[in-house]
Design an enzyme around this catalytic site. Structure first.
Site, PDB file in Angstrom:
ATOM      1  N   SER A 153      39.993  21.499  38.795  1.00 33.26           N
ATOM      2  CA  SER A 153      39.131  21.928  37.746  1.00 33.26           C
ATOM      3  C   SER A 153      39.246  23.353  37.678  1.00 33.26           C
ATOM      4  O   SER A 153      38.992  23.890  38.599  1.00 33.26           O
ATOM      5  CB  SER A 153      37.584  21.177  37.816  1.00 33.26           C
ATOM      6  OG  SER A 153      37.921  19.963  38.247  1.00 33.26           O
ATOM      7  N   HIS A 210      44.135  32.179  39.805  1.00 32.15           N
ATOM      8  CA  HIS A 210      44.718  31.279  38.893  1.00 32.15           C
ATOM      9  C   HIS A 210      44.387  31.896  37.165  1.00 32.15           C
ATOM     10  O   HIS A 210      43.798  31.109  36.491  1.00 32.15           O
ATOM     11  CB  HIS A 210      44.466  29.823  38.954  1.00 32.15           C
ATOM     12  CG  HIS A 210      45.186  28.871  38.311  1.00 32.15           C
ATOM     13  ND1 HIS A 210      46.455  28.904  38.135  1.00 32.15           N
ATOM     14  CD2 HIS A 210      44.770  28.170  37.341  1.00 32.15           C
ATOM     15  CE1 HIS A 210      46.898  27.849  37.151  1.00 32.15           C
ATOM     16  NE2 HIS A 210      45.679  27.416  36.787  1.00 32.15           N
ATOM     17  N   ASP A 218      35.489   8.206  37.377  1.00 35.15           N
ATOM     18  CA  ASP A 218      34.901   8.934  36.395  1.00 35.15           C
ATOM     19  C   ASP A 218      33.427   8.434  35.595  1.00 35.15           C
ATOM     20  O   ASP A 218      33.190   7.375  36.098  1.00 35.15           O
ATOM     21  CB  ASP A 218      36.122   8.607  35.214  1.00 35.15           C
ATOM     22  CG  ASP A 218      36.023   9.754  34.048  1.00 35.15           C
ATOM     23  OD1 ASP A 218      37.059  10.649  34.353  1.00 35.15           O
ATOM     24  OD2 ASP A 218      35.310   9.759  33.372  1.00 35.15           O
ATOM     25  N   ASN A 265      31.802  23.400  33.088  1.00 36.72           N
ATOM     26  CA  ASN A 265      32.739  22.886  34.201  1.00 36.72           C
ATOM     27  C   ASN A 265      31.663  22.996  35.346  1.00 36.72           C
ATOM     28  O   ASN A 265      31.794  22.321  36.513  1.00 36.72           O
ATOM     29  CB  ASN A 265      33.830  23.240  34.375  1.00 36.72           C
ATOM     30  CG  ASN A 265      34.722  22.269  33.335  1.00 36.72           C
ATOM     31  OD1 ASN A 265      34.456  21.575  32.705  1.00 36.72           O
ATOM     32  ND2 ASN A 265      36.221  22.829  33.559  1.00 36.72           N
TER      33      ASN A 265
HETATM   34  P1  A3D Z   1      40.758  15.508  31.021  1.00 34.59           P
HETATM   35  O1  A3D Z   1      41.799  14.448  30.735  1.00 34.59           O
HETATM   36  O2  A3D Z   1      39.898  15.676  30.050  1.00 34.59           O
HETATM   37  O3  A3D Z   1      39.994  14.804  32.112  1.00 34.59           O
HETATM   38  C1  A3D Z   1      38.845  15.091  32.719  1.00 34.59           C
HETATM   39  C2  A3D Z   1      38.154  13.646  33.002  1.00 34.59           C
HETATM   40  O4  A3D Z   1      36.725  14.555  33.856  1.00 34.59           O
HETATM   41  C3  A3D Z   1      37.554  13.112  31.653  1.00 34.59           C
HETATM   42  O5  A3D Z   1      38.257  11.723  31.996  1.00 34.59           O
HETATM   43  C4  A3D Z   1      36.009  13.121  31.901  1.00 34.59           C
HETATM   44  O6  A3D Z   1      35.691  11.983  31.481  1.00 34.59           O
HETATM   45  C5  A3D Z   1      35.754  13.414  33.554  1.00 34.59           C
HETATM   46  N1  A3D Z   1      34.574  13.699  33.672  1.00 34.59           N
HETATM   47  C6  A3D Z   1      33.722  14.461  32.898  1.00 34.59           C
HETATM   48  N2  A3D Z   1      32.696  14.883  33.628  1.00 34.59           N
HETATM   49  C7  A3D Z   1      32.571  14.248  34.937  1.00 34.59           C
HETATM   50  C8  A3D Z   1      31.652  14.058  35.815  1.00 34.59           C
HETATM   51  N3  A3D Z   1      30.533  14.643  35.822  1.00 34.59           N
HETATM   52  N4  A3D Z   1      32.155  13.430  37.028  1.00 34.59           N
HETATM   53  C9  A3D Z   1      33.215  12.725  36.978  1.00 34.59           C
HETATM   54  N5  A3D Z   1      34.153  12.957  35.888  1.00 34.59           N
HETATM   55  C10 A3D Z   1      33.875  13.711  34.952  1.00 34.59           C
HETATM   56  O7  A3D Z   1      41.335  16.764  31.642  1.00 34.59           O
HETATM   57  P2  A3D Z   1      42.447  16.852  32.904  1.00 34.59           P
HETATM   58  O8  A3D Z   1      42.751  15.885  33.552  1.00 34.59           O
HETATM   59  O9  A3D Z   1      43.958  17.393  31.801  1.00 34.59           O
HETATM   60  O10 A3D Z   1      42.188  18.393  33.443  1.00 34.59           O
HETATM   61  C11 A3D Z   1      41.099  18.269  34.420  1.00 34.59           C
HETATM   62  C12 A3D Z   1      40.584  19.828  34.888  1.00 34.59           C
HETATM   63  O11 A3D Z   1      41.894  20.417  35.415  1.00 34.59           O
HETATM   64  C13 A3D Z   1      40.332  20.672  33.735  1.00 34.59           C
HETATM   65  O12 A3D Z   1      39.242  21.617  34.201  1.00 34.59           O
HETATM   66  C14 A3D Z   1      41.656  21.536  33.482  1.00 34.59           C
HETATM   67  O13 A3D Z   1      41.305  22.877  32.927  1.00 34.59           O
HETATM   68  C15 A3D Z   1      42.095  21.587  34.879  1.00 34.59           C
HETATM   69  N6  A3D Z   1      43.556  22.099  34.897  1.00 34.59           N
HETATM   70  C16 A3D Z   1      43.671  22.902  36.286  1.00 34.59           C
HETATM   71  C17 A3D Z   1      44.901  23.262  36.716  1.00 34.59           C
HETATM   72  C18 A3D Z   1      45.320  24.003  37.657  1.00 34.59           C
HETATM   73  O14 A3D Z   1      46.589  24.341  38.123  1.00 34.59           O
HETATM   74  C19 A3D Z   1      44.375  24.563  38.361  1.00 34.59           C
HETATM   75  C20 A3D Z   1      46.096  22.774  35.654  1.00 34.59           C
HETATM   76  C21 A3D Z   1      45.806  21.859  34.536  1.00 34.59           C
HETATM   77  C22 A3D Z   1      44.579  21.644  34.260  1.00 34.59           C
END
Ligand code: A3D
Length: 317
Positions: A120, A176, A34, A96
């Site tokens: 993502s 999706h 991260d 994103n």
């Molecule tokens: P979150 O808990 O915000 O985690 C995302 C992480 O990405 C954070 O810890 C950030 O620090 C990190 N980050 C930001 N920029 C960068 C970078 N340049 N390089 C590396 N890391 C970085 O989010 P989450 O874990 O809840 O969700 C992550 C993604 O998954 C989001 O885009 C959601 O919309 C997506 N998502 C997809 C689904 C599907 O079924 C497709 C379901 C739920 C969430």
């Protein structure tokens, strides 16, 4: 034989659960990356300190340096913002895209032979972008959405019919988004069509159809249902489970048939776009795409979903 290595890019909500599940199932050593200093290190230390309790023998390393993902067999990408109440997945495309562009460069440089699973959002666009940036072959870059959307559909069916979730098979196709295609005709409990079971339960065809339509609607809006309840983010346990099942199928060459966001080259009448379809996932990544006949109504829903994917992907700069 050396242990497998799984790199997780994004150490947020989904990334943390991915690390824990990969460790619990001993899929291999885990690297959690991260950009936030301390976050992946803290999560990995926390999970590793549970290893004597849970009895898993893998290494967990939290890092802010892409060098540490070198040699990864599978990379799972969750870097990026999740949605907040009132937002659509597509609202995340600008912010994103920039994040995925940098992640793609990191993977290309340090894990050039890996299989990549993108989570993502907006999923169909982000997996397209990541493939373009890495230049990896299409069989090595896929997206997770369908396993989760299908699992949600299966759960709703199991709860409605009072049967084990293990005995329900149902699938969603397409993008999706809210236009995803839950396949009603192919939904079954041990091969018995769900619609038939609903008709027997309610002794009324119209009521059975109404209940099925409600489950389809809930499946399409299931991500939003969780967002509305959480208020601060989106689903994270179930997306992690979904992606781990895909990674496991690749790492163990299980050849499971999983709804996967794959690059289509004519299948289902789609050429040159990533769309959710059933795929065989094994040690070569996408080894086969299973095609089957859709009726006119299903094909129309698929076309609508694909049209939404195309307009989103075509808006990528
Ligand atoms: P979150 O808990 O915000 O985690 C995302 C992480 O990405 C954070 O810890 C950030 O620090 C990190 N980050 C930001 N920029 C960068 C970078 N340049 N390089 C590396 N890391 C970085 O989010 P989450 O874990 O809840 O969700 C992550 C993604 O998954 C989001 O885009 C959601 O919309 C997506 N998502 C997809 C689904 C599907 O079924 C497709 C379901 C739920 C969430």
């Amino acid at each position: 034989m050396a242990r497998k290595k799984i790199a997780l890019i994004g150490g947020g909500q989904i990334g943390g659960v991915l690390a824990q599940l990969a460790a619990l199932r001993e899929l291999g050593d885990v690297v959690l990356f991260d950009i936030v200093e301390g976050l992946p290190q803290g999560k990995c230390l926390d999970i590793a300190e549970a290893s004597p309790i849970d009895g898993f023998d893998v290494e967990l390393k939290g890092t802010n340096d892409y060098k540490d993902i070198a040699g990864a067999d599978v990379v799972i990408v969750t870097a990026g913002l999740p949605r907040k109440p009132g937002m659509s997945r597509d609202d995340l495309i600008e912010v994103n895209s920039k994040i995925i562009a940098s992640v793609g460069e990191g993977i290309k440089q340090y894990a050039p032979n890996s299989f990549v699973i993108v989570i993502s959002n907006p999923l169909d666009a982000m997996v397209t972008l990541l493939q373009r940036i890495t230049g990896f072959p299409y069989n090595r870059v896929i997206g997770q959405a369908g396993v989760l959307d299908s699992a949600r559909f299966e759960a709703f069916i199991a709860w409605e019919l009072g049967v084990s979730v293990k005995d329900v098979t149902a699938m969603t196709l397409g993008g999706h988004g809210d236009d995803m295609v839950p396949l009603v005709r192919y939904a079954s409990v041990k091969g018995i069509p769900v619609l038939e079971l609903l008709e027997r339960k309610y002794k009324d065809k119209a009521k059975a159809k109404e209940v099925m339509e409600a489950m389809v609607k809930r499946t399409r809006g299931a991500g939003g249902e969780v967002v509305a309840l959480l208020k601060t983010g989106s689903a994270f346990y179930s997306p992690a489970s979904a992606a781990i099942s895909m990674a496991e199928s690749i790492l163990k060459d299980q050849k499971r048939v999983l709804p996967t966001c794959c690059f289509l080259q004519g299948e289902y009448g789609v050429k040159g776009y990533y769309v959710g379809v059933p795929a065989v996932l094994g040690s070569n990544g996408v080894e086969n795409i299973l095609e089957f006949a859709l009726d006119a109504e299903e094909q129309a829903m698929m076309d609508k979903s694909v049209a939404a994917v195309k307009s989103l992907v075509d808006s990528l700069k």
